[in-house]
Design a protein around this motif. Structure first.
Motif, PDB file in Angstrom:
ATOM      1  N   PHE A   1     -16.640 -45.584  32.418  1.00 42.71           N
ATOM      2  CA  PHE A   1     -16.977 -46.996  32.194  1.00 42.71           C
ATOM      3  C   PHE A   1     -18.225 -47.387  32.992  1.00 42.71           C
ATOM      4  O   PHE A   1     -19.126 -48.045  32.464  1.00 42.71           O
ATOM      5  CB  PHE A   1     -15.787 -47.875  32.580  1.00 42.71           C
ATOM      6  CG  PHE A   1     -16.091 -49.339  32.533  1.00 42.71           C
ATOM      7  CD1 PHE A   1     -16.202 -50.005  31.328  1.00 42.71           C
ATOM      8  CD2 PHE A   1     -16.287 -50.053  33.710  1.00 42.71           C
ATOM      9  CE1 PHE A   1     -16.495 -51.368  31.281  1.00 42.71           C
ATOM     10  CE2 PHE A   1     -16.578 -51.408  33.676  1.00 42.71           C
ATOM     11  CZ  PHE A   1     -16.683 -52.066  32.462  1.00 42.71           C
ATOM     12  N   LEU A   2     -18.278 -46.988  34.259  1.00 41.94           N
ATOM     13  CA  LEU A   2     -19.445 -47.300  35.094  1.00 41.94           C
ATOM     14  C   LEU A   2     -20.720 -46.679  34.527  1.00 41.94           C
ATOM     15  O   LEU A   2     -21.770 -47.316  34.480  1.00 41.94           O
ATOM     16  CB  LEU A   2     -19.237 -46.780  36.522  1.00 41.94           C
ATOM     17  CG  LEU A   2     -18.460 -47.651  37.469  1.00 41.94           C
ATOM     18  CD1 LEU A   2     -18.239 -46.934  38.794  1.00 41.94           C
ATOM     19  CD2 LEU A   2     -19.183 -48.966  37.708  1.00 41.94           C
TER      20      LEU A   2
ATOM     21  N   THR B   1     -21.340 -45.631  31.377  1.00 45.96           N
ATOM     22  CA  THR B   1     -21.684 -46.265  30.103  1.00 45.96           C
ATOM     23  C   THR B   1     -22.235 -47.668  30.345  1.00 45.96           C
ATOM     24  O   THR B   1     -23.230 -48.070  29.720  1.00 45.96           O
ATOM     25  CB  THR B   1     -20.451 -46.325  29.180  1.00 45.96           C
ATOM     26  OG1 THR B   1     -19.921 -45.012  29.037  1.00 45.96           O
ATOM     27  CG2 THR B   1     -20.805 -46.877  27.820  1.00 45.96           C
ATOM     28  N   GLY B   2     -21.626 -48.391  31.258  1.00 49.39           N
ATOM     29  CA  GLY B   2     -22.101 -49.737  31.587  1.00 49.39           C
ATOM     30  C   GLY B   2     -23.494 -49.732  32.176  1.00 49.39           C
ATOM     31  O   GLY B   2     -24.321 -50.599  31.861  1.00 49.39           O
ATOM     32  N   SER B   3     -23.789 -48.753  33.022  1.00 52.33           N
ATOM     33  CA  SER B   3     -25.127 -48.698  33.616  1.00 52.33           C
ATOM     34  C   SER B   3     -26.181 -48.340  32.570  1.00 52.33           C
ATOM     35  O   SER B   3     -27.293 -48.886  32.597  1.00 52.33           O
ATOM     36  CB  SER B   3     -25.171 -47.727  34.797  1.00 52.33           C
ATOM     37  OG  SER B   3     -24.831 -46.426  34.413  1.00 52.33           O
TER      38      SER B   3
ATOM     39  N   ALA C   1     -25.951 -49.155  29.380  1.00 56.94           N
ATOM     40  CA  ALA C   1     -26.090 -50.387  28.596  1.00 56.94           C
ATOM     41  C   ALA C   1     -26.946 -51.409  29.342  1.00 56.94           C
ATOM     42  O   ALA C   1     -27.803 -52.072  28.734  1.00 56.94           O
ATOM     43  CB  ALA C   1     -24.714 -50.969  28.278  1.00 56.94           C
ATOM     44  N   LEU C   2     -26.746 -51.523  30.643  1.00 58.83           N
ATOM     45  CA  LEU C   2     -27.554 -52.451  31.451  1.00 58.83           C
ATOM     46  C   LEU C   2     -29.027 -52.075  31.405  1.00 58.83           C
ATOM     47  O   LEU C   2     -29.892 -52.949  31.222  1.00 58.83           O
ATOM     48  CB  LEU C   2     -27.051 -52.464  32.899  1.00 58.83           C
ATOM     49  CG  LEU C   2     -27.812 -53.357  33.872  1.00 58.83           C
ATOM     50  CD1 LEU C   2     -27.685 -54.824  33.469  1.00 58.83           C
ATOM     51  CD2 LEU C   2     -27.312 -53.132  35.297  1.00 58.83           C
TER      52      LEU C   2
END
Length: 186
Positions: free
Chosen positions: A22-23, A25-27, A29-30
């Motif tokens: 999650f971290l 993938t989130g980074s 996306a950011l």
């Protein structure tokens, strides 16, 4: 015996693996969202102008010109632009450093070899940095800079070096503990 120790170790690791994914993938996306925004939507200059003064910048930094990516930024002539530049480039180092550590955690679970983990983590972050700069070509008032990729990789190398040092220290201490326990039982 506490409740967590009754749960098999593999089950406890699954949530950590999901959290790490999650971290990561989130980074990514950011990075994509930020690199797609025009500069005008990202600038910190209005906030900086409300929170620091030109005189603060003059006190904190010498009267110099910073050269980066073919651009010159005279610190004392453009103090808020310089501070915005400083914050944005620091964000590159921190974001890509964090992303490299998360990538190392993911690769470390898959490869179990520290040198391979480091190499794959850095290659992963390099690919993301290159894609980030490629994406910026299509955003208004943004430009793709090779210097940003170098900066991203500097953050990644520093962070992965710290991660590798931690892993090396942890593995060395685990071996030492197991060796000492073996001597006690002999």
């Amino acid at each position: 015996m506490n409740a967590q120790s009754a749960v098999p170790a593999r089950s406890r690791k699954l949530p950590l693996a999901l959290w790490t994914a999650f971290l990561f993938t989130g980074s990514i996306a950011l990075v994509y969202v930020l690199s797609s925004q025009p500069y005008d939507e990202q600038t910190l200059q209005p906030w900086l102008g409300n929170n620091i003064t030109v005189y603060d910048v003059h006190d904190w930094f010498p009267k110099r010109t910073v050269h980066y990516g073919g651009q010159s930024i005279p610190i004392h002539e453009q103090p808020m632009y310089f501070m915005d530049f400083l914050f944005r480039k620091s964000a590159h180092v921190l974001l890509y450093g964090g992303m490299a550590v998360v990538a190392a955690a993911v690769w470390g679970r898959l490869l179990r070899s520290l040198p391979l983990t480091i190499g794959c983590s850095l290659l992963t972050v390099l690919l993301i940095a290159l894609l980030d700069e490629w994406n910026q070509q299509f955003s208004s008032r943004r430009s793709a800079l090779a210097a940003d990729v170098w900066l991203d990789m500097a953050g990644a190398i520093i962070a992965v070096s710290l991660y590798a040092g931690y892993r090396f220290y942890k593995e060395r201490n685990n071996k030492s503990i197991h060796t000492q326990e073996g001597k006690k039982h002999a």
